[in-house]
Design an enzyme around this catalytic site. Structure first.
Site, PDB file in Angstrom:
ATOM      1  N   GLY A  74      78.495  51.498  30.613  1.00 43.90           N
ATOM      2  CA  GLY A  74      78.198  50.921  31.917  1.00 43.90           C
ATOM      3  C   GLY A  74      79.421  50.382  32.630  1.00 43.90           C
ATOM      4  O   GLY A  74      79.534  50.489  33.858  1.00 43.90           O
ATOM      5  N   ASN A 154      70.375  41.256  34.592  1.00 40.52           N
ATOM      6  CA  ASN A 154      70.389  41.276  33.133  1.00 40.52           C
ATOM      7  C   ASN A 154      69.957  39.957  32.513  1.00 40.52           C
ATOM      8  O   ASN A 154      69.471  39.920  31.382  1.00 40.52           O
ATOM      9  CB  ASN A 154      71.790  41.646  32.633  1.00 40.52           C
ATOM     10  CG  ASN A 154      72.885  40.792  33.244  1.00 40.52           C
ATOM     11  OD1 ASN A 154      73.000  40.687  34.462  1.00 40.52           O
ATOM     12  ND2 ASN A 154      73.705  40.180  32.406  1.00 40.52           N
ATOM     13  N   GLN A 182      70.116  47.803  33.625  1.00 43.37           N
ATOM     14  CA  GLN A 182      68.927  47.158  33.053  1.00 43.37           C
ATOM     15  C   GLN A 182      67.633  47.803  33.529  1.00 43.37           C
ATOM     16  O   GLN A 182      66.575  47.597  32.928  1.00 43.37           O
ATOM     17  CB  GLN A 182      68.917  45.661  33.416  1.00 43.37           C
ATOM     18  CG  GLN A 182      70.065  44.867  32.823  1.00 43.37           C
ATOM     19  CD  GLN A 182      70.048  44.807  31.307  1.00 43.37           C
ATOM     20  OE1 GLN A 182      69.038  45.086  30.664  1.00 43.37           O
ATOM     21  NE2 GLN A 182      71.188  44.467  30.722  1.00 43.37           N
ATOM     22  N   CYS A 328      77.926  40.093  27.060  1.00 42.79           N
ATOM     23  CA  CYS A 328      79.037  41.022  27.264  1.00 42.79           C
ATOM     24  C   CYS A 328      80.377  40.332  27.475  1.00 42.79           C
ATOM     25  O   CYS A 328      81.368  40.987  27.718  1.00 42.79           O
ATOM     26  CB  CYS A 328      78.751  41.908  28.483  1.00 42.79           C
ATOM     27  SG  CYS A 328      77.268  42.904  28.305  1.00 42.79           S
TER      28      CYS A 328
END
Length: 389
Positions: A74, A154, A182, A328
């Protein structure tokens, strides 16, 4: 004693468990040999596997197969799209501005290939939706812009009004990117209805392999300038030998996600049970974005005095995995920029927990979470349950 309990995984937005069929396909492909750019039979077999996966990912997005470019995930997908330079009908087209919402993923807030001075942040409402009037004003205030907005957040699961955003962007002559990382497999992706020039995906969010993503464009006549150049792989849109096994696994995950249906009744039922239980246990619980359209798999909530960092450790000791927000970044629990943009005060934001369900989530998973949660609240803030007693 806890080690004997089954592991409950409630962190699909960070990364979903790999689907068994994905694993099987990848093992099968790993036994092959051949570069997909080679003309011999081994190379042609690898090419066929890639093209079959490309078609599956295209169908998940309602796009043509040639509109799909495979990348490493992503982040690379977003970095590819967030560029001032595009090809439009075969001619270079340059964008002076990037408009992005205040609740985007860090891979978008970094701004891609736009200079810092060329980036503008769009505010959001208390529910986490882009303020359309602000977007319209920003679009009218300068040259055509690239607008980047995620389909669904997210952390909160809040779904953006993408058709309205797309309409405003196109009326102003801009380009529109939707981060659908997502959204894929959880809600319909419709590039035409959204008037999106590109959407970006990540395979591991819905049971595919980590390290695989895709850029999907609405028209192959309007594409972002390649991030990686050199060879002619991926129709010259992304140089480098393709990861055939990873792409094949991505394709299987896309097929299964499409077959399950987006925002299924089963998933919505699990979310309803979870949130009803949260309200019964702690009547003053805050569920962020509850008044806005949300993904059926995501619940972000907070209880006053129950610090997220401590609660996560307590859940982990009970073999329950969830999150306090995006996984992340640094791996540390800090104040969410998403909640801050929604006007949530710091004390409440530090108590925010996220439960995200997925393809293998069950009623037993939700029940186990709700079994453990009261004891954690009682240890950290007994008063939070007083009204429920």
């Amino acid at each position: 004693m806890n080690a004997k309990r089954p592991h409950v995984y409630l962190d699909h937005n960070a990364g979903a468990p790999m689907r068994p069929a994905v694993k099987d396909r990848m093992i099968e492909v790993m036994s092959d040999v051949g570069n997909a750019s080679s003309v011999h039979s081994d190379g042609r077999r690898a090419r066929a596997r890639i093209e079959a996966a490309r078609e599956a990912v295209a169908q998940l997005c309602g796009a043509r197969s040639r509109a799909v470019t495979f990348v490493s995930g992503g982040t690379e997908a977003n970095m590819t799209v967030l560029t001032p330079q595009w090809q439009d009908q075969g001619a270079p087209f340059y964008l002076d501005r990037l408009l992005r919402s205040a609740v985007e993923h860090p891979s978008v807030t970094a701004g891609g290939r736009f200079a810092a001075m060329s980036q503008e942040v769009l505010p959001v409402t208390a529910d986490g939706n882009v303020r359309l009037e602000d977007l319209e004003q920003r679009l009218a205030a300068g040259e055509p812009a690239l607008v980047s907005v995620m389909a669904a957040n997210n952390e909160t699961g809040v779904i953006q009004p993408l058709e309205e955003i797309g309409r405003l962007v196109k009326a102003a002559g801009g380009f529109f990117h939707v981060d659908a990382v997502q959204a894929a497999g959880r809600m319909p992706i419709d590039l035409n209805a959204w008037q999106a020039d590109a959407v970006t995906l990540s395979a591991h969010k819905f049971g595919g392999p980590q390290g695989m993503g895709a850029v999907v464009v609405r028209s192959t006549a309007r594409v972002p300038a390649a991030l990686l150049t050199g060879g002619g792989q991926e129709n010259w849109h992304r140089a480098g030998t393709e990861n055939t096994a990873g792409i094949a696994g991505f394709g299987v995950a896309a097929e299964e996600a499409a077959a399950e249906g987006a925002d299924s009744a089963r998933m919505k039922g699990l979310q309803d049970s979870l949130e009803a239980g949260l309200r019964t246990i702690c009547p003053d619980v805050t569920i962020f974005g509850a008044a806005a359209p949300r993904l059926a798999n995501t619940t972000c909530f907070a209880v006053e005095g129950v610090a997220a960092e401590t609660a996560l450790i307590a859940f982990d000791l009970e073999r329950i995995s969830l999150s306090s927000g995006s996984a992340c970044s640094s791996g540390k629990v800090s104040v969410s920029h998403v909640l801050s943009a929604m006007g949530v005060d710091e004390a409440a934001a530090r108590c925010a927990l996220r439960v995200s369900l997925g393809w293998n989530s069950t009623e037993a998973d939700v029940a186990r979470f709700l079994e453990v949660w009261p004891s954690i609240v009682d240890r950290l803030n007994p008063k939070a349950r007083s009204r429920a007693a």
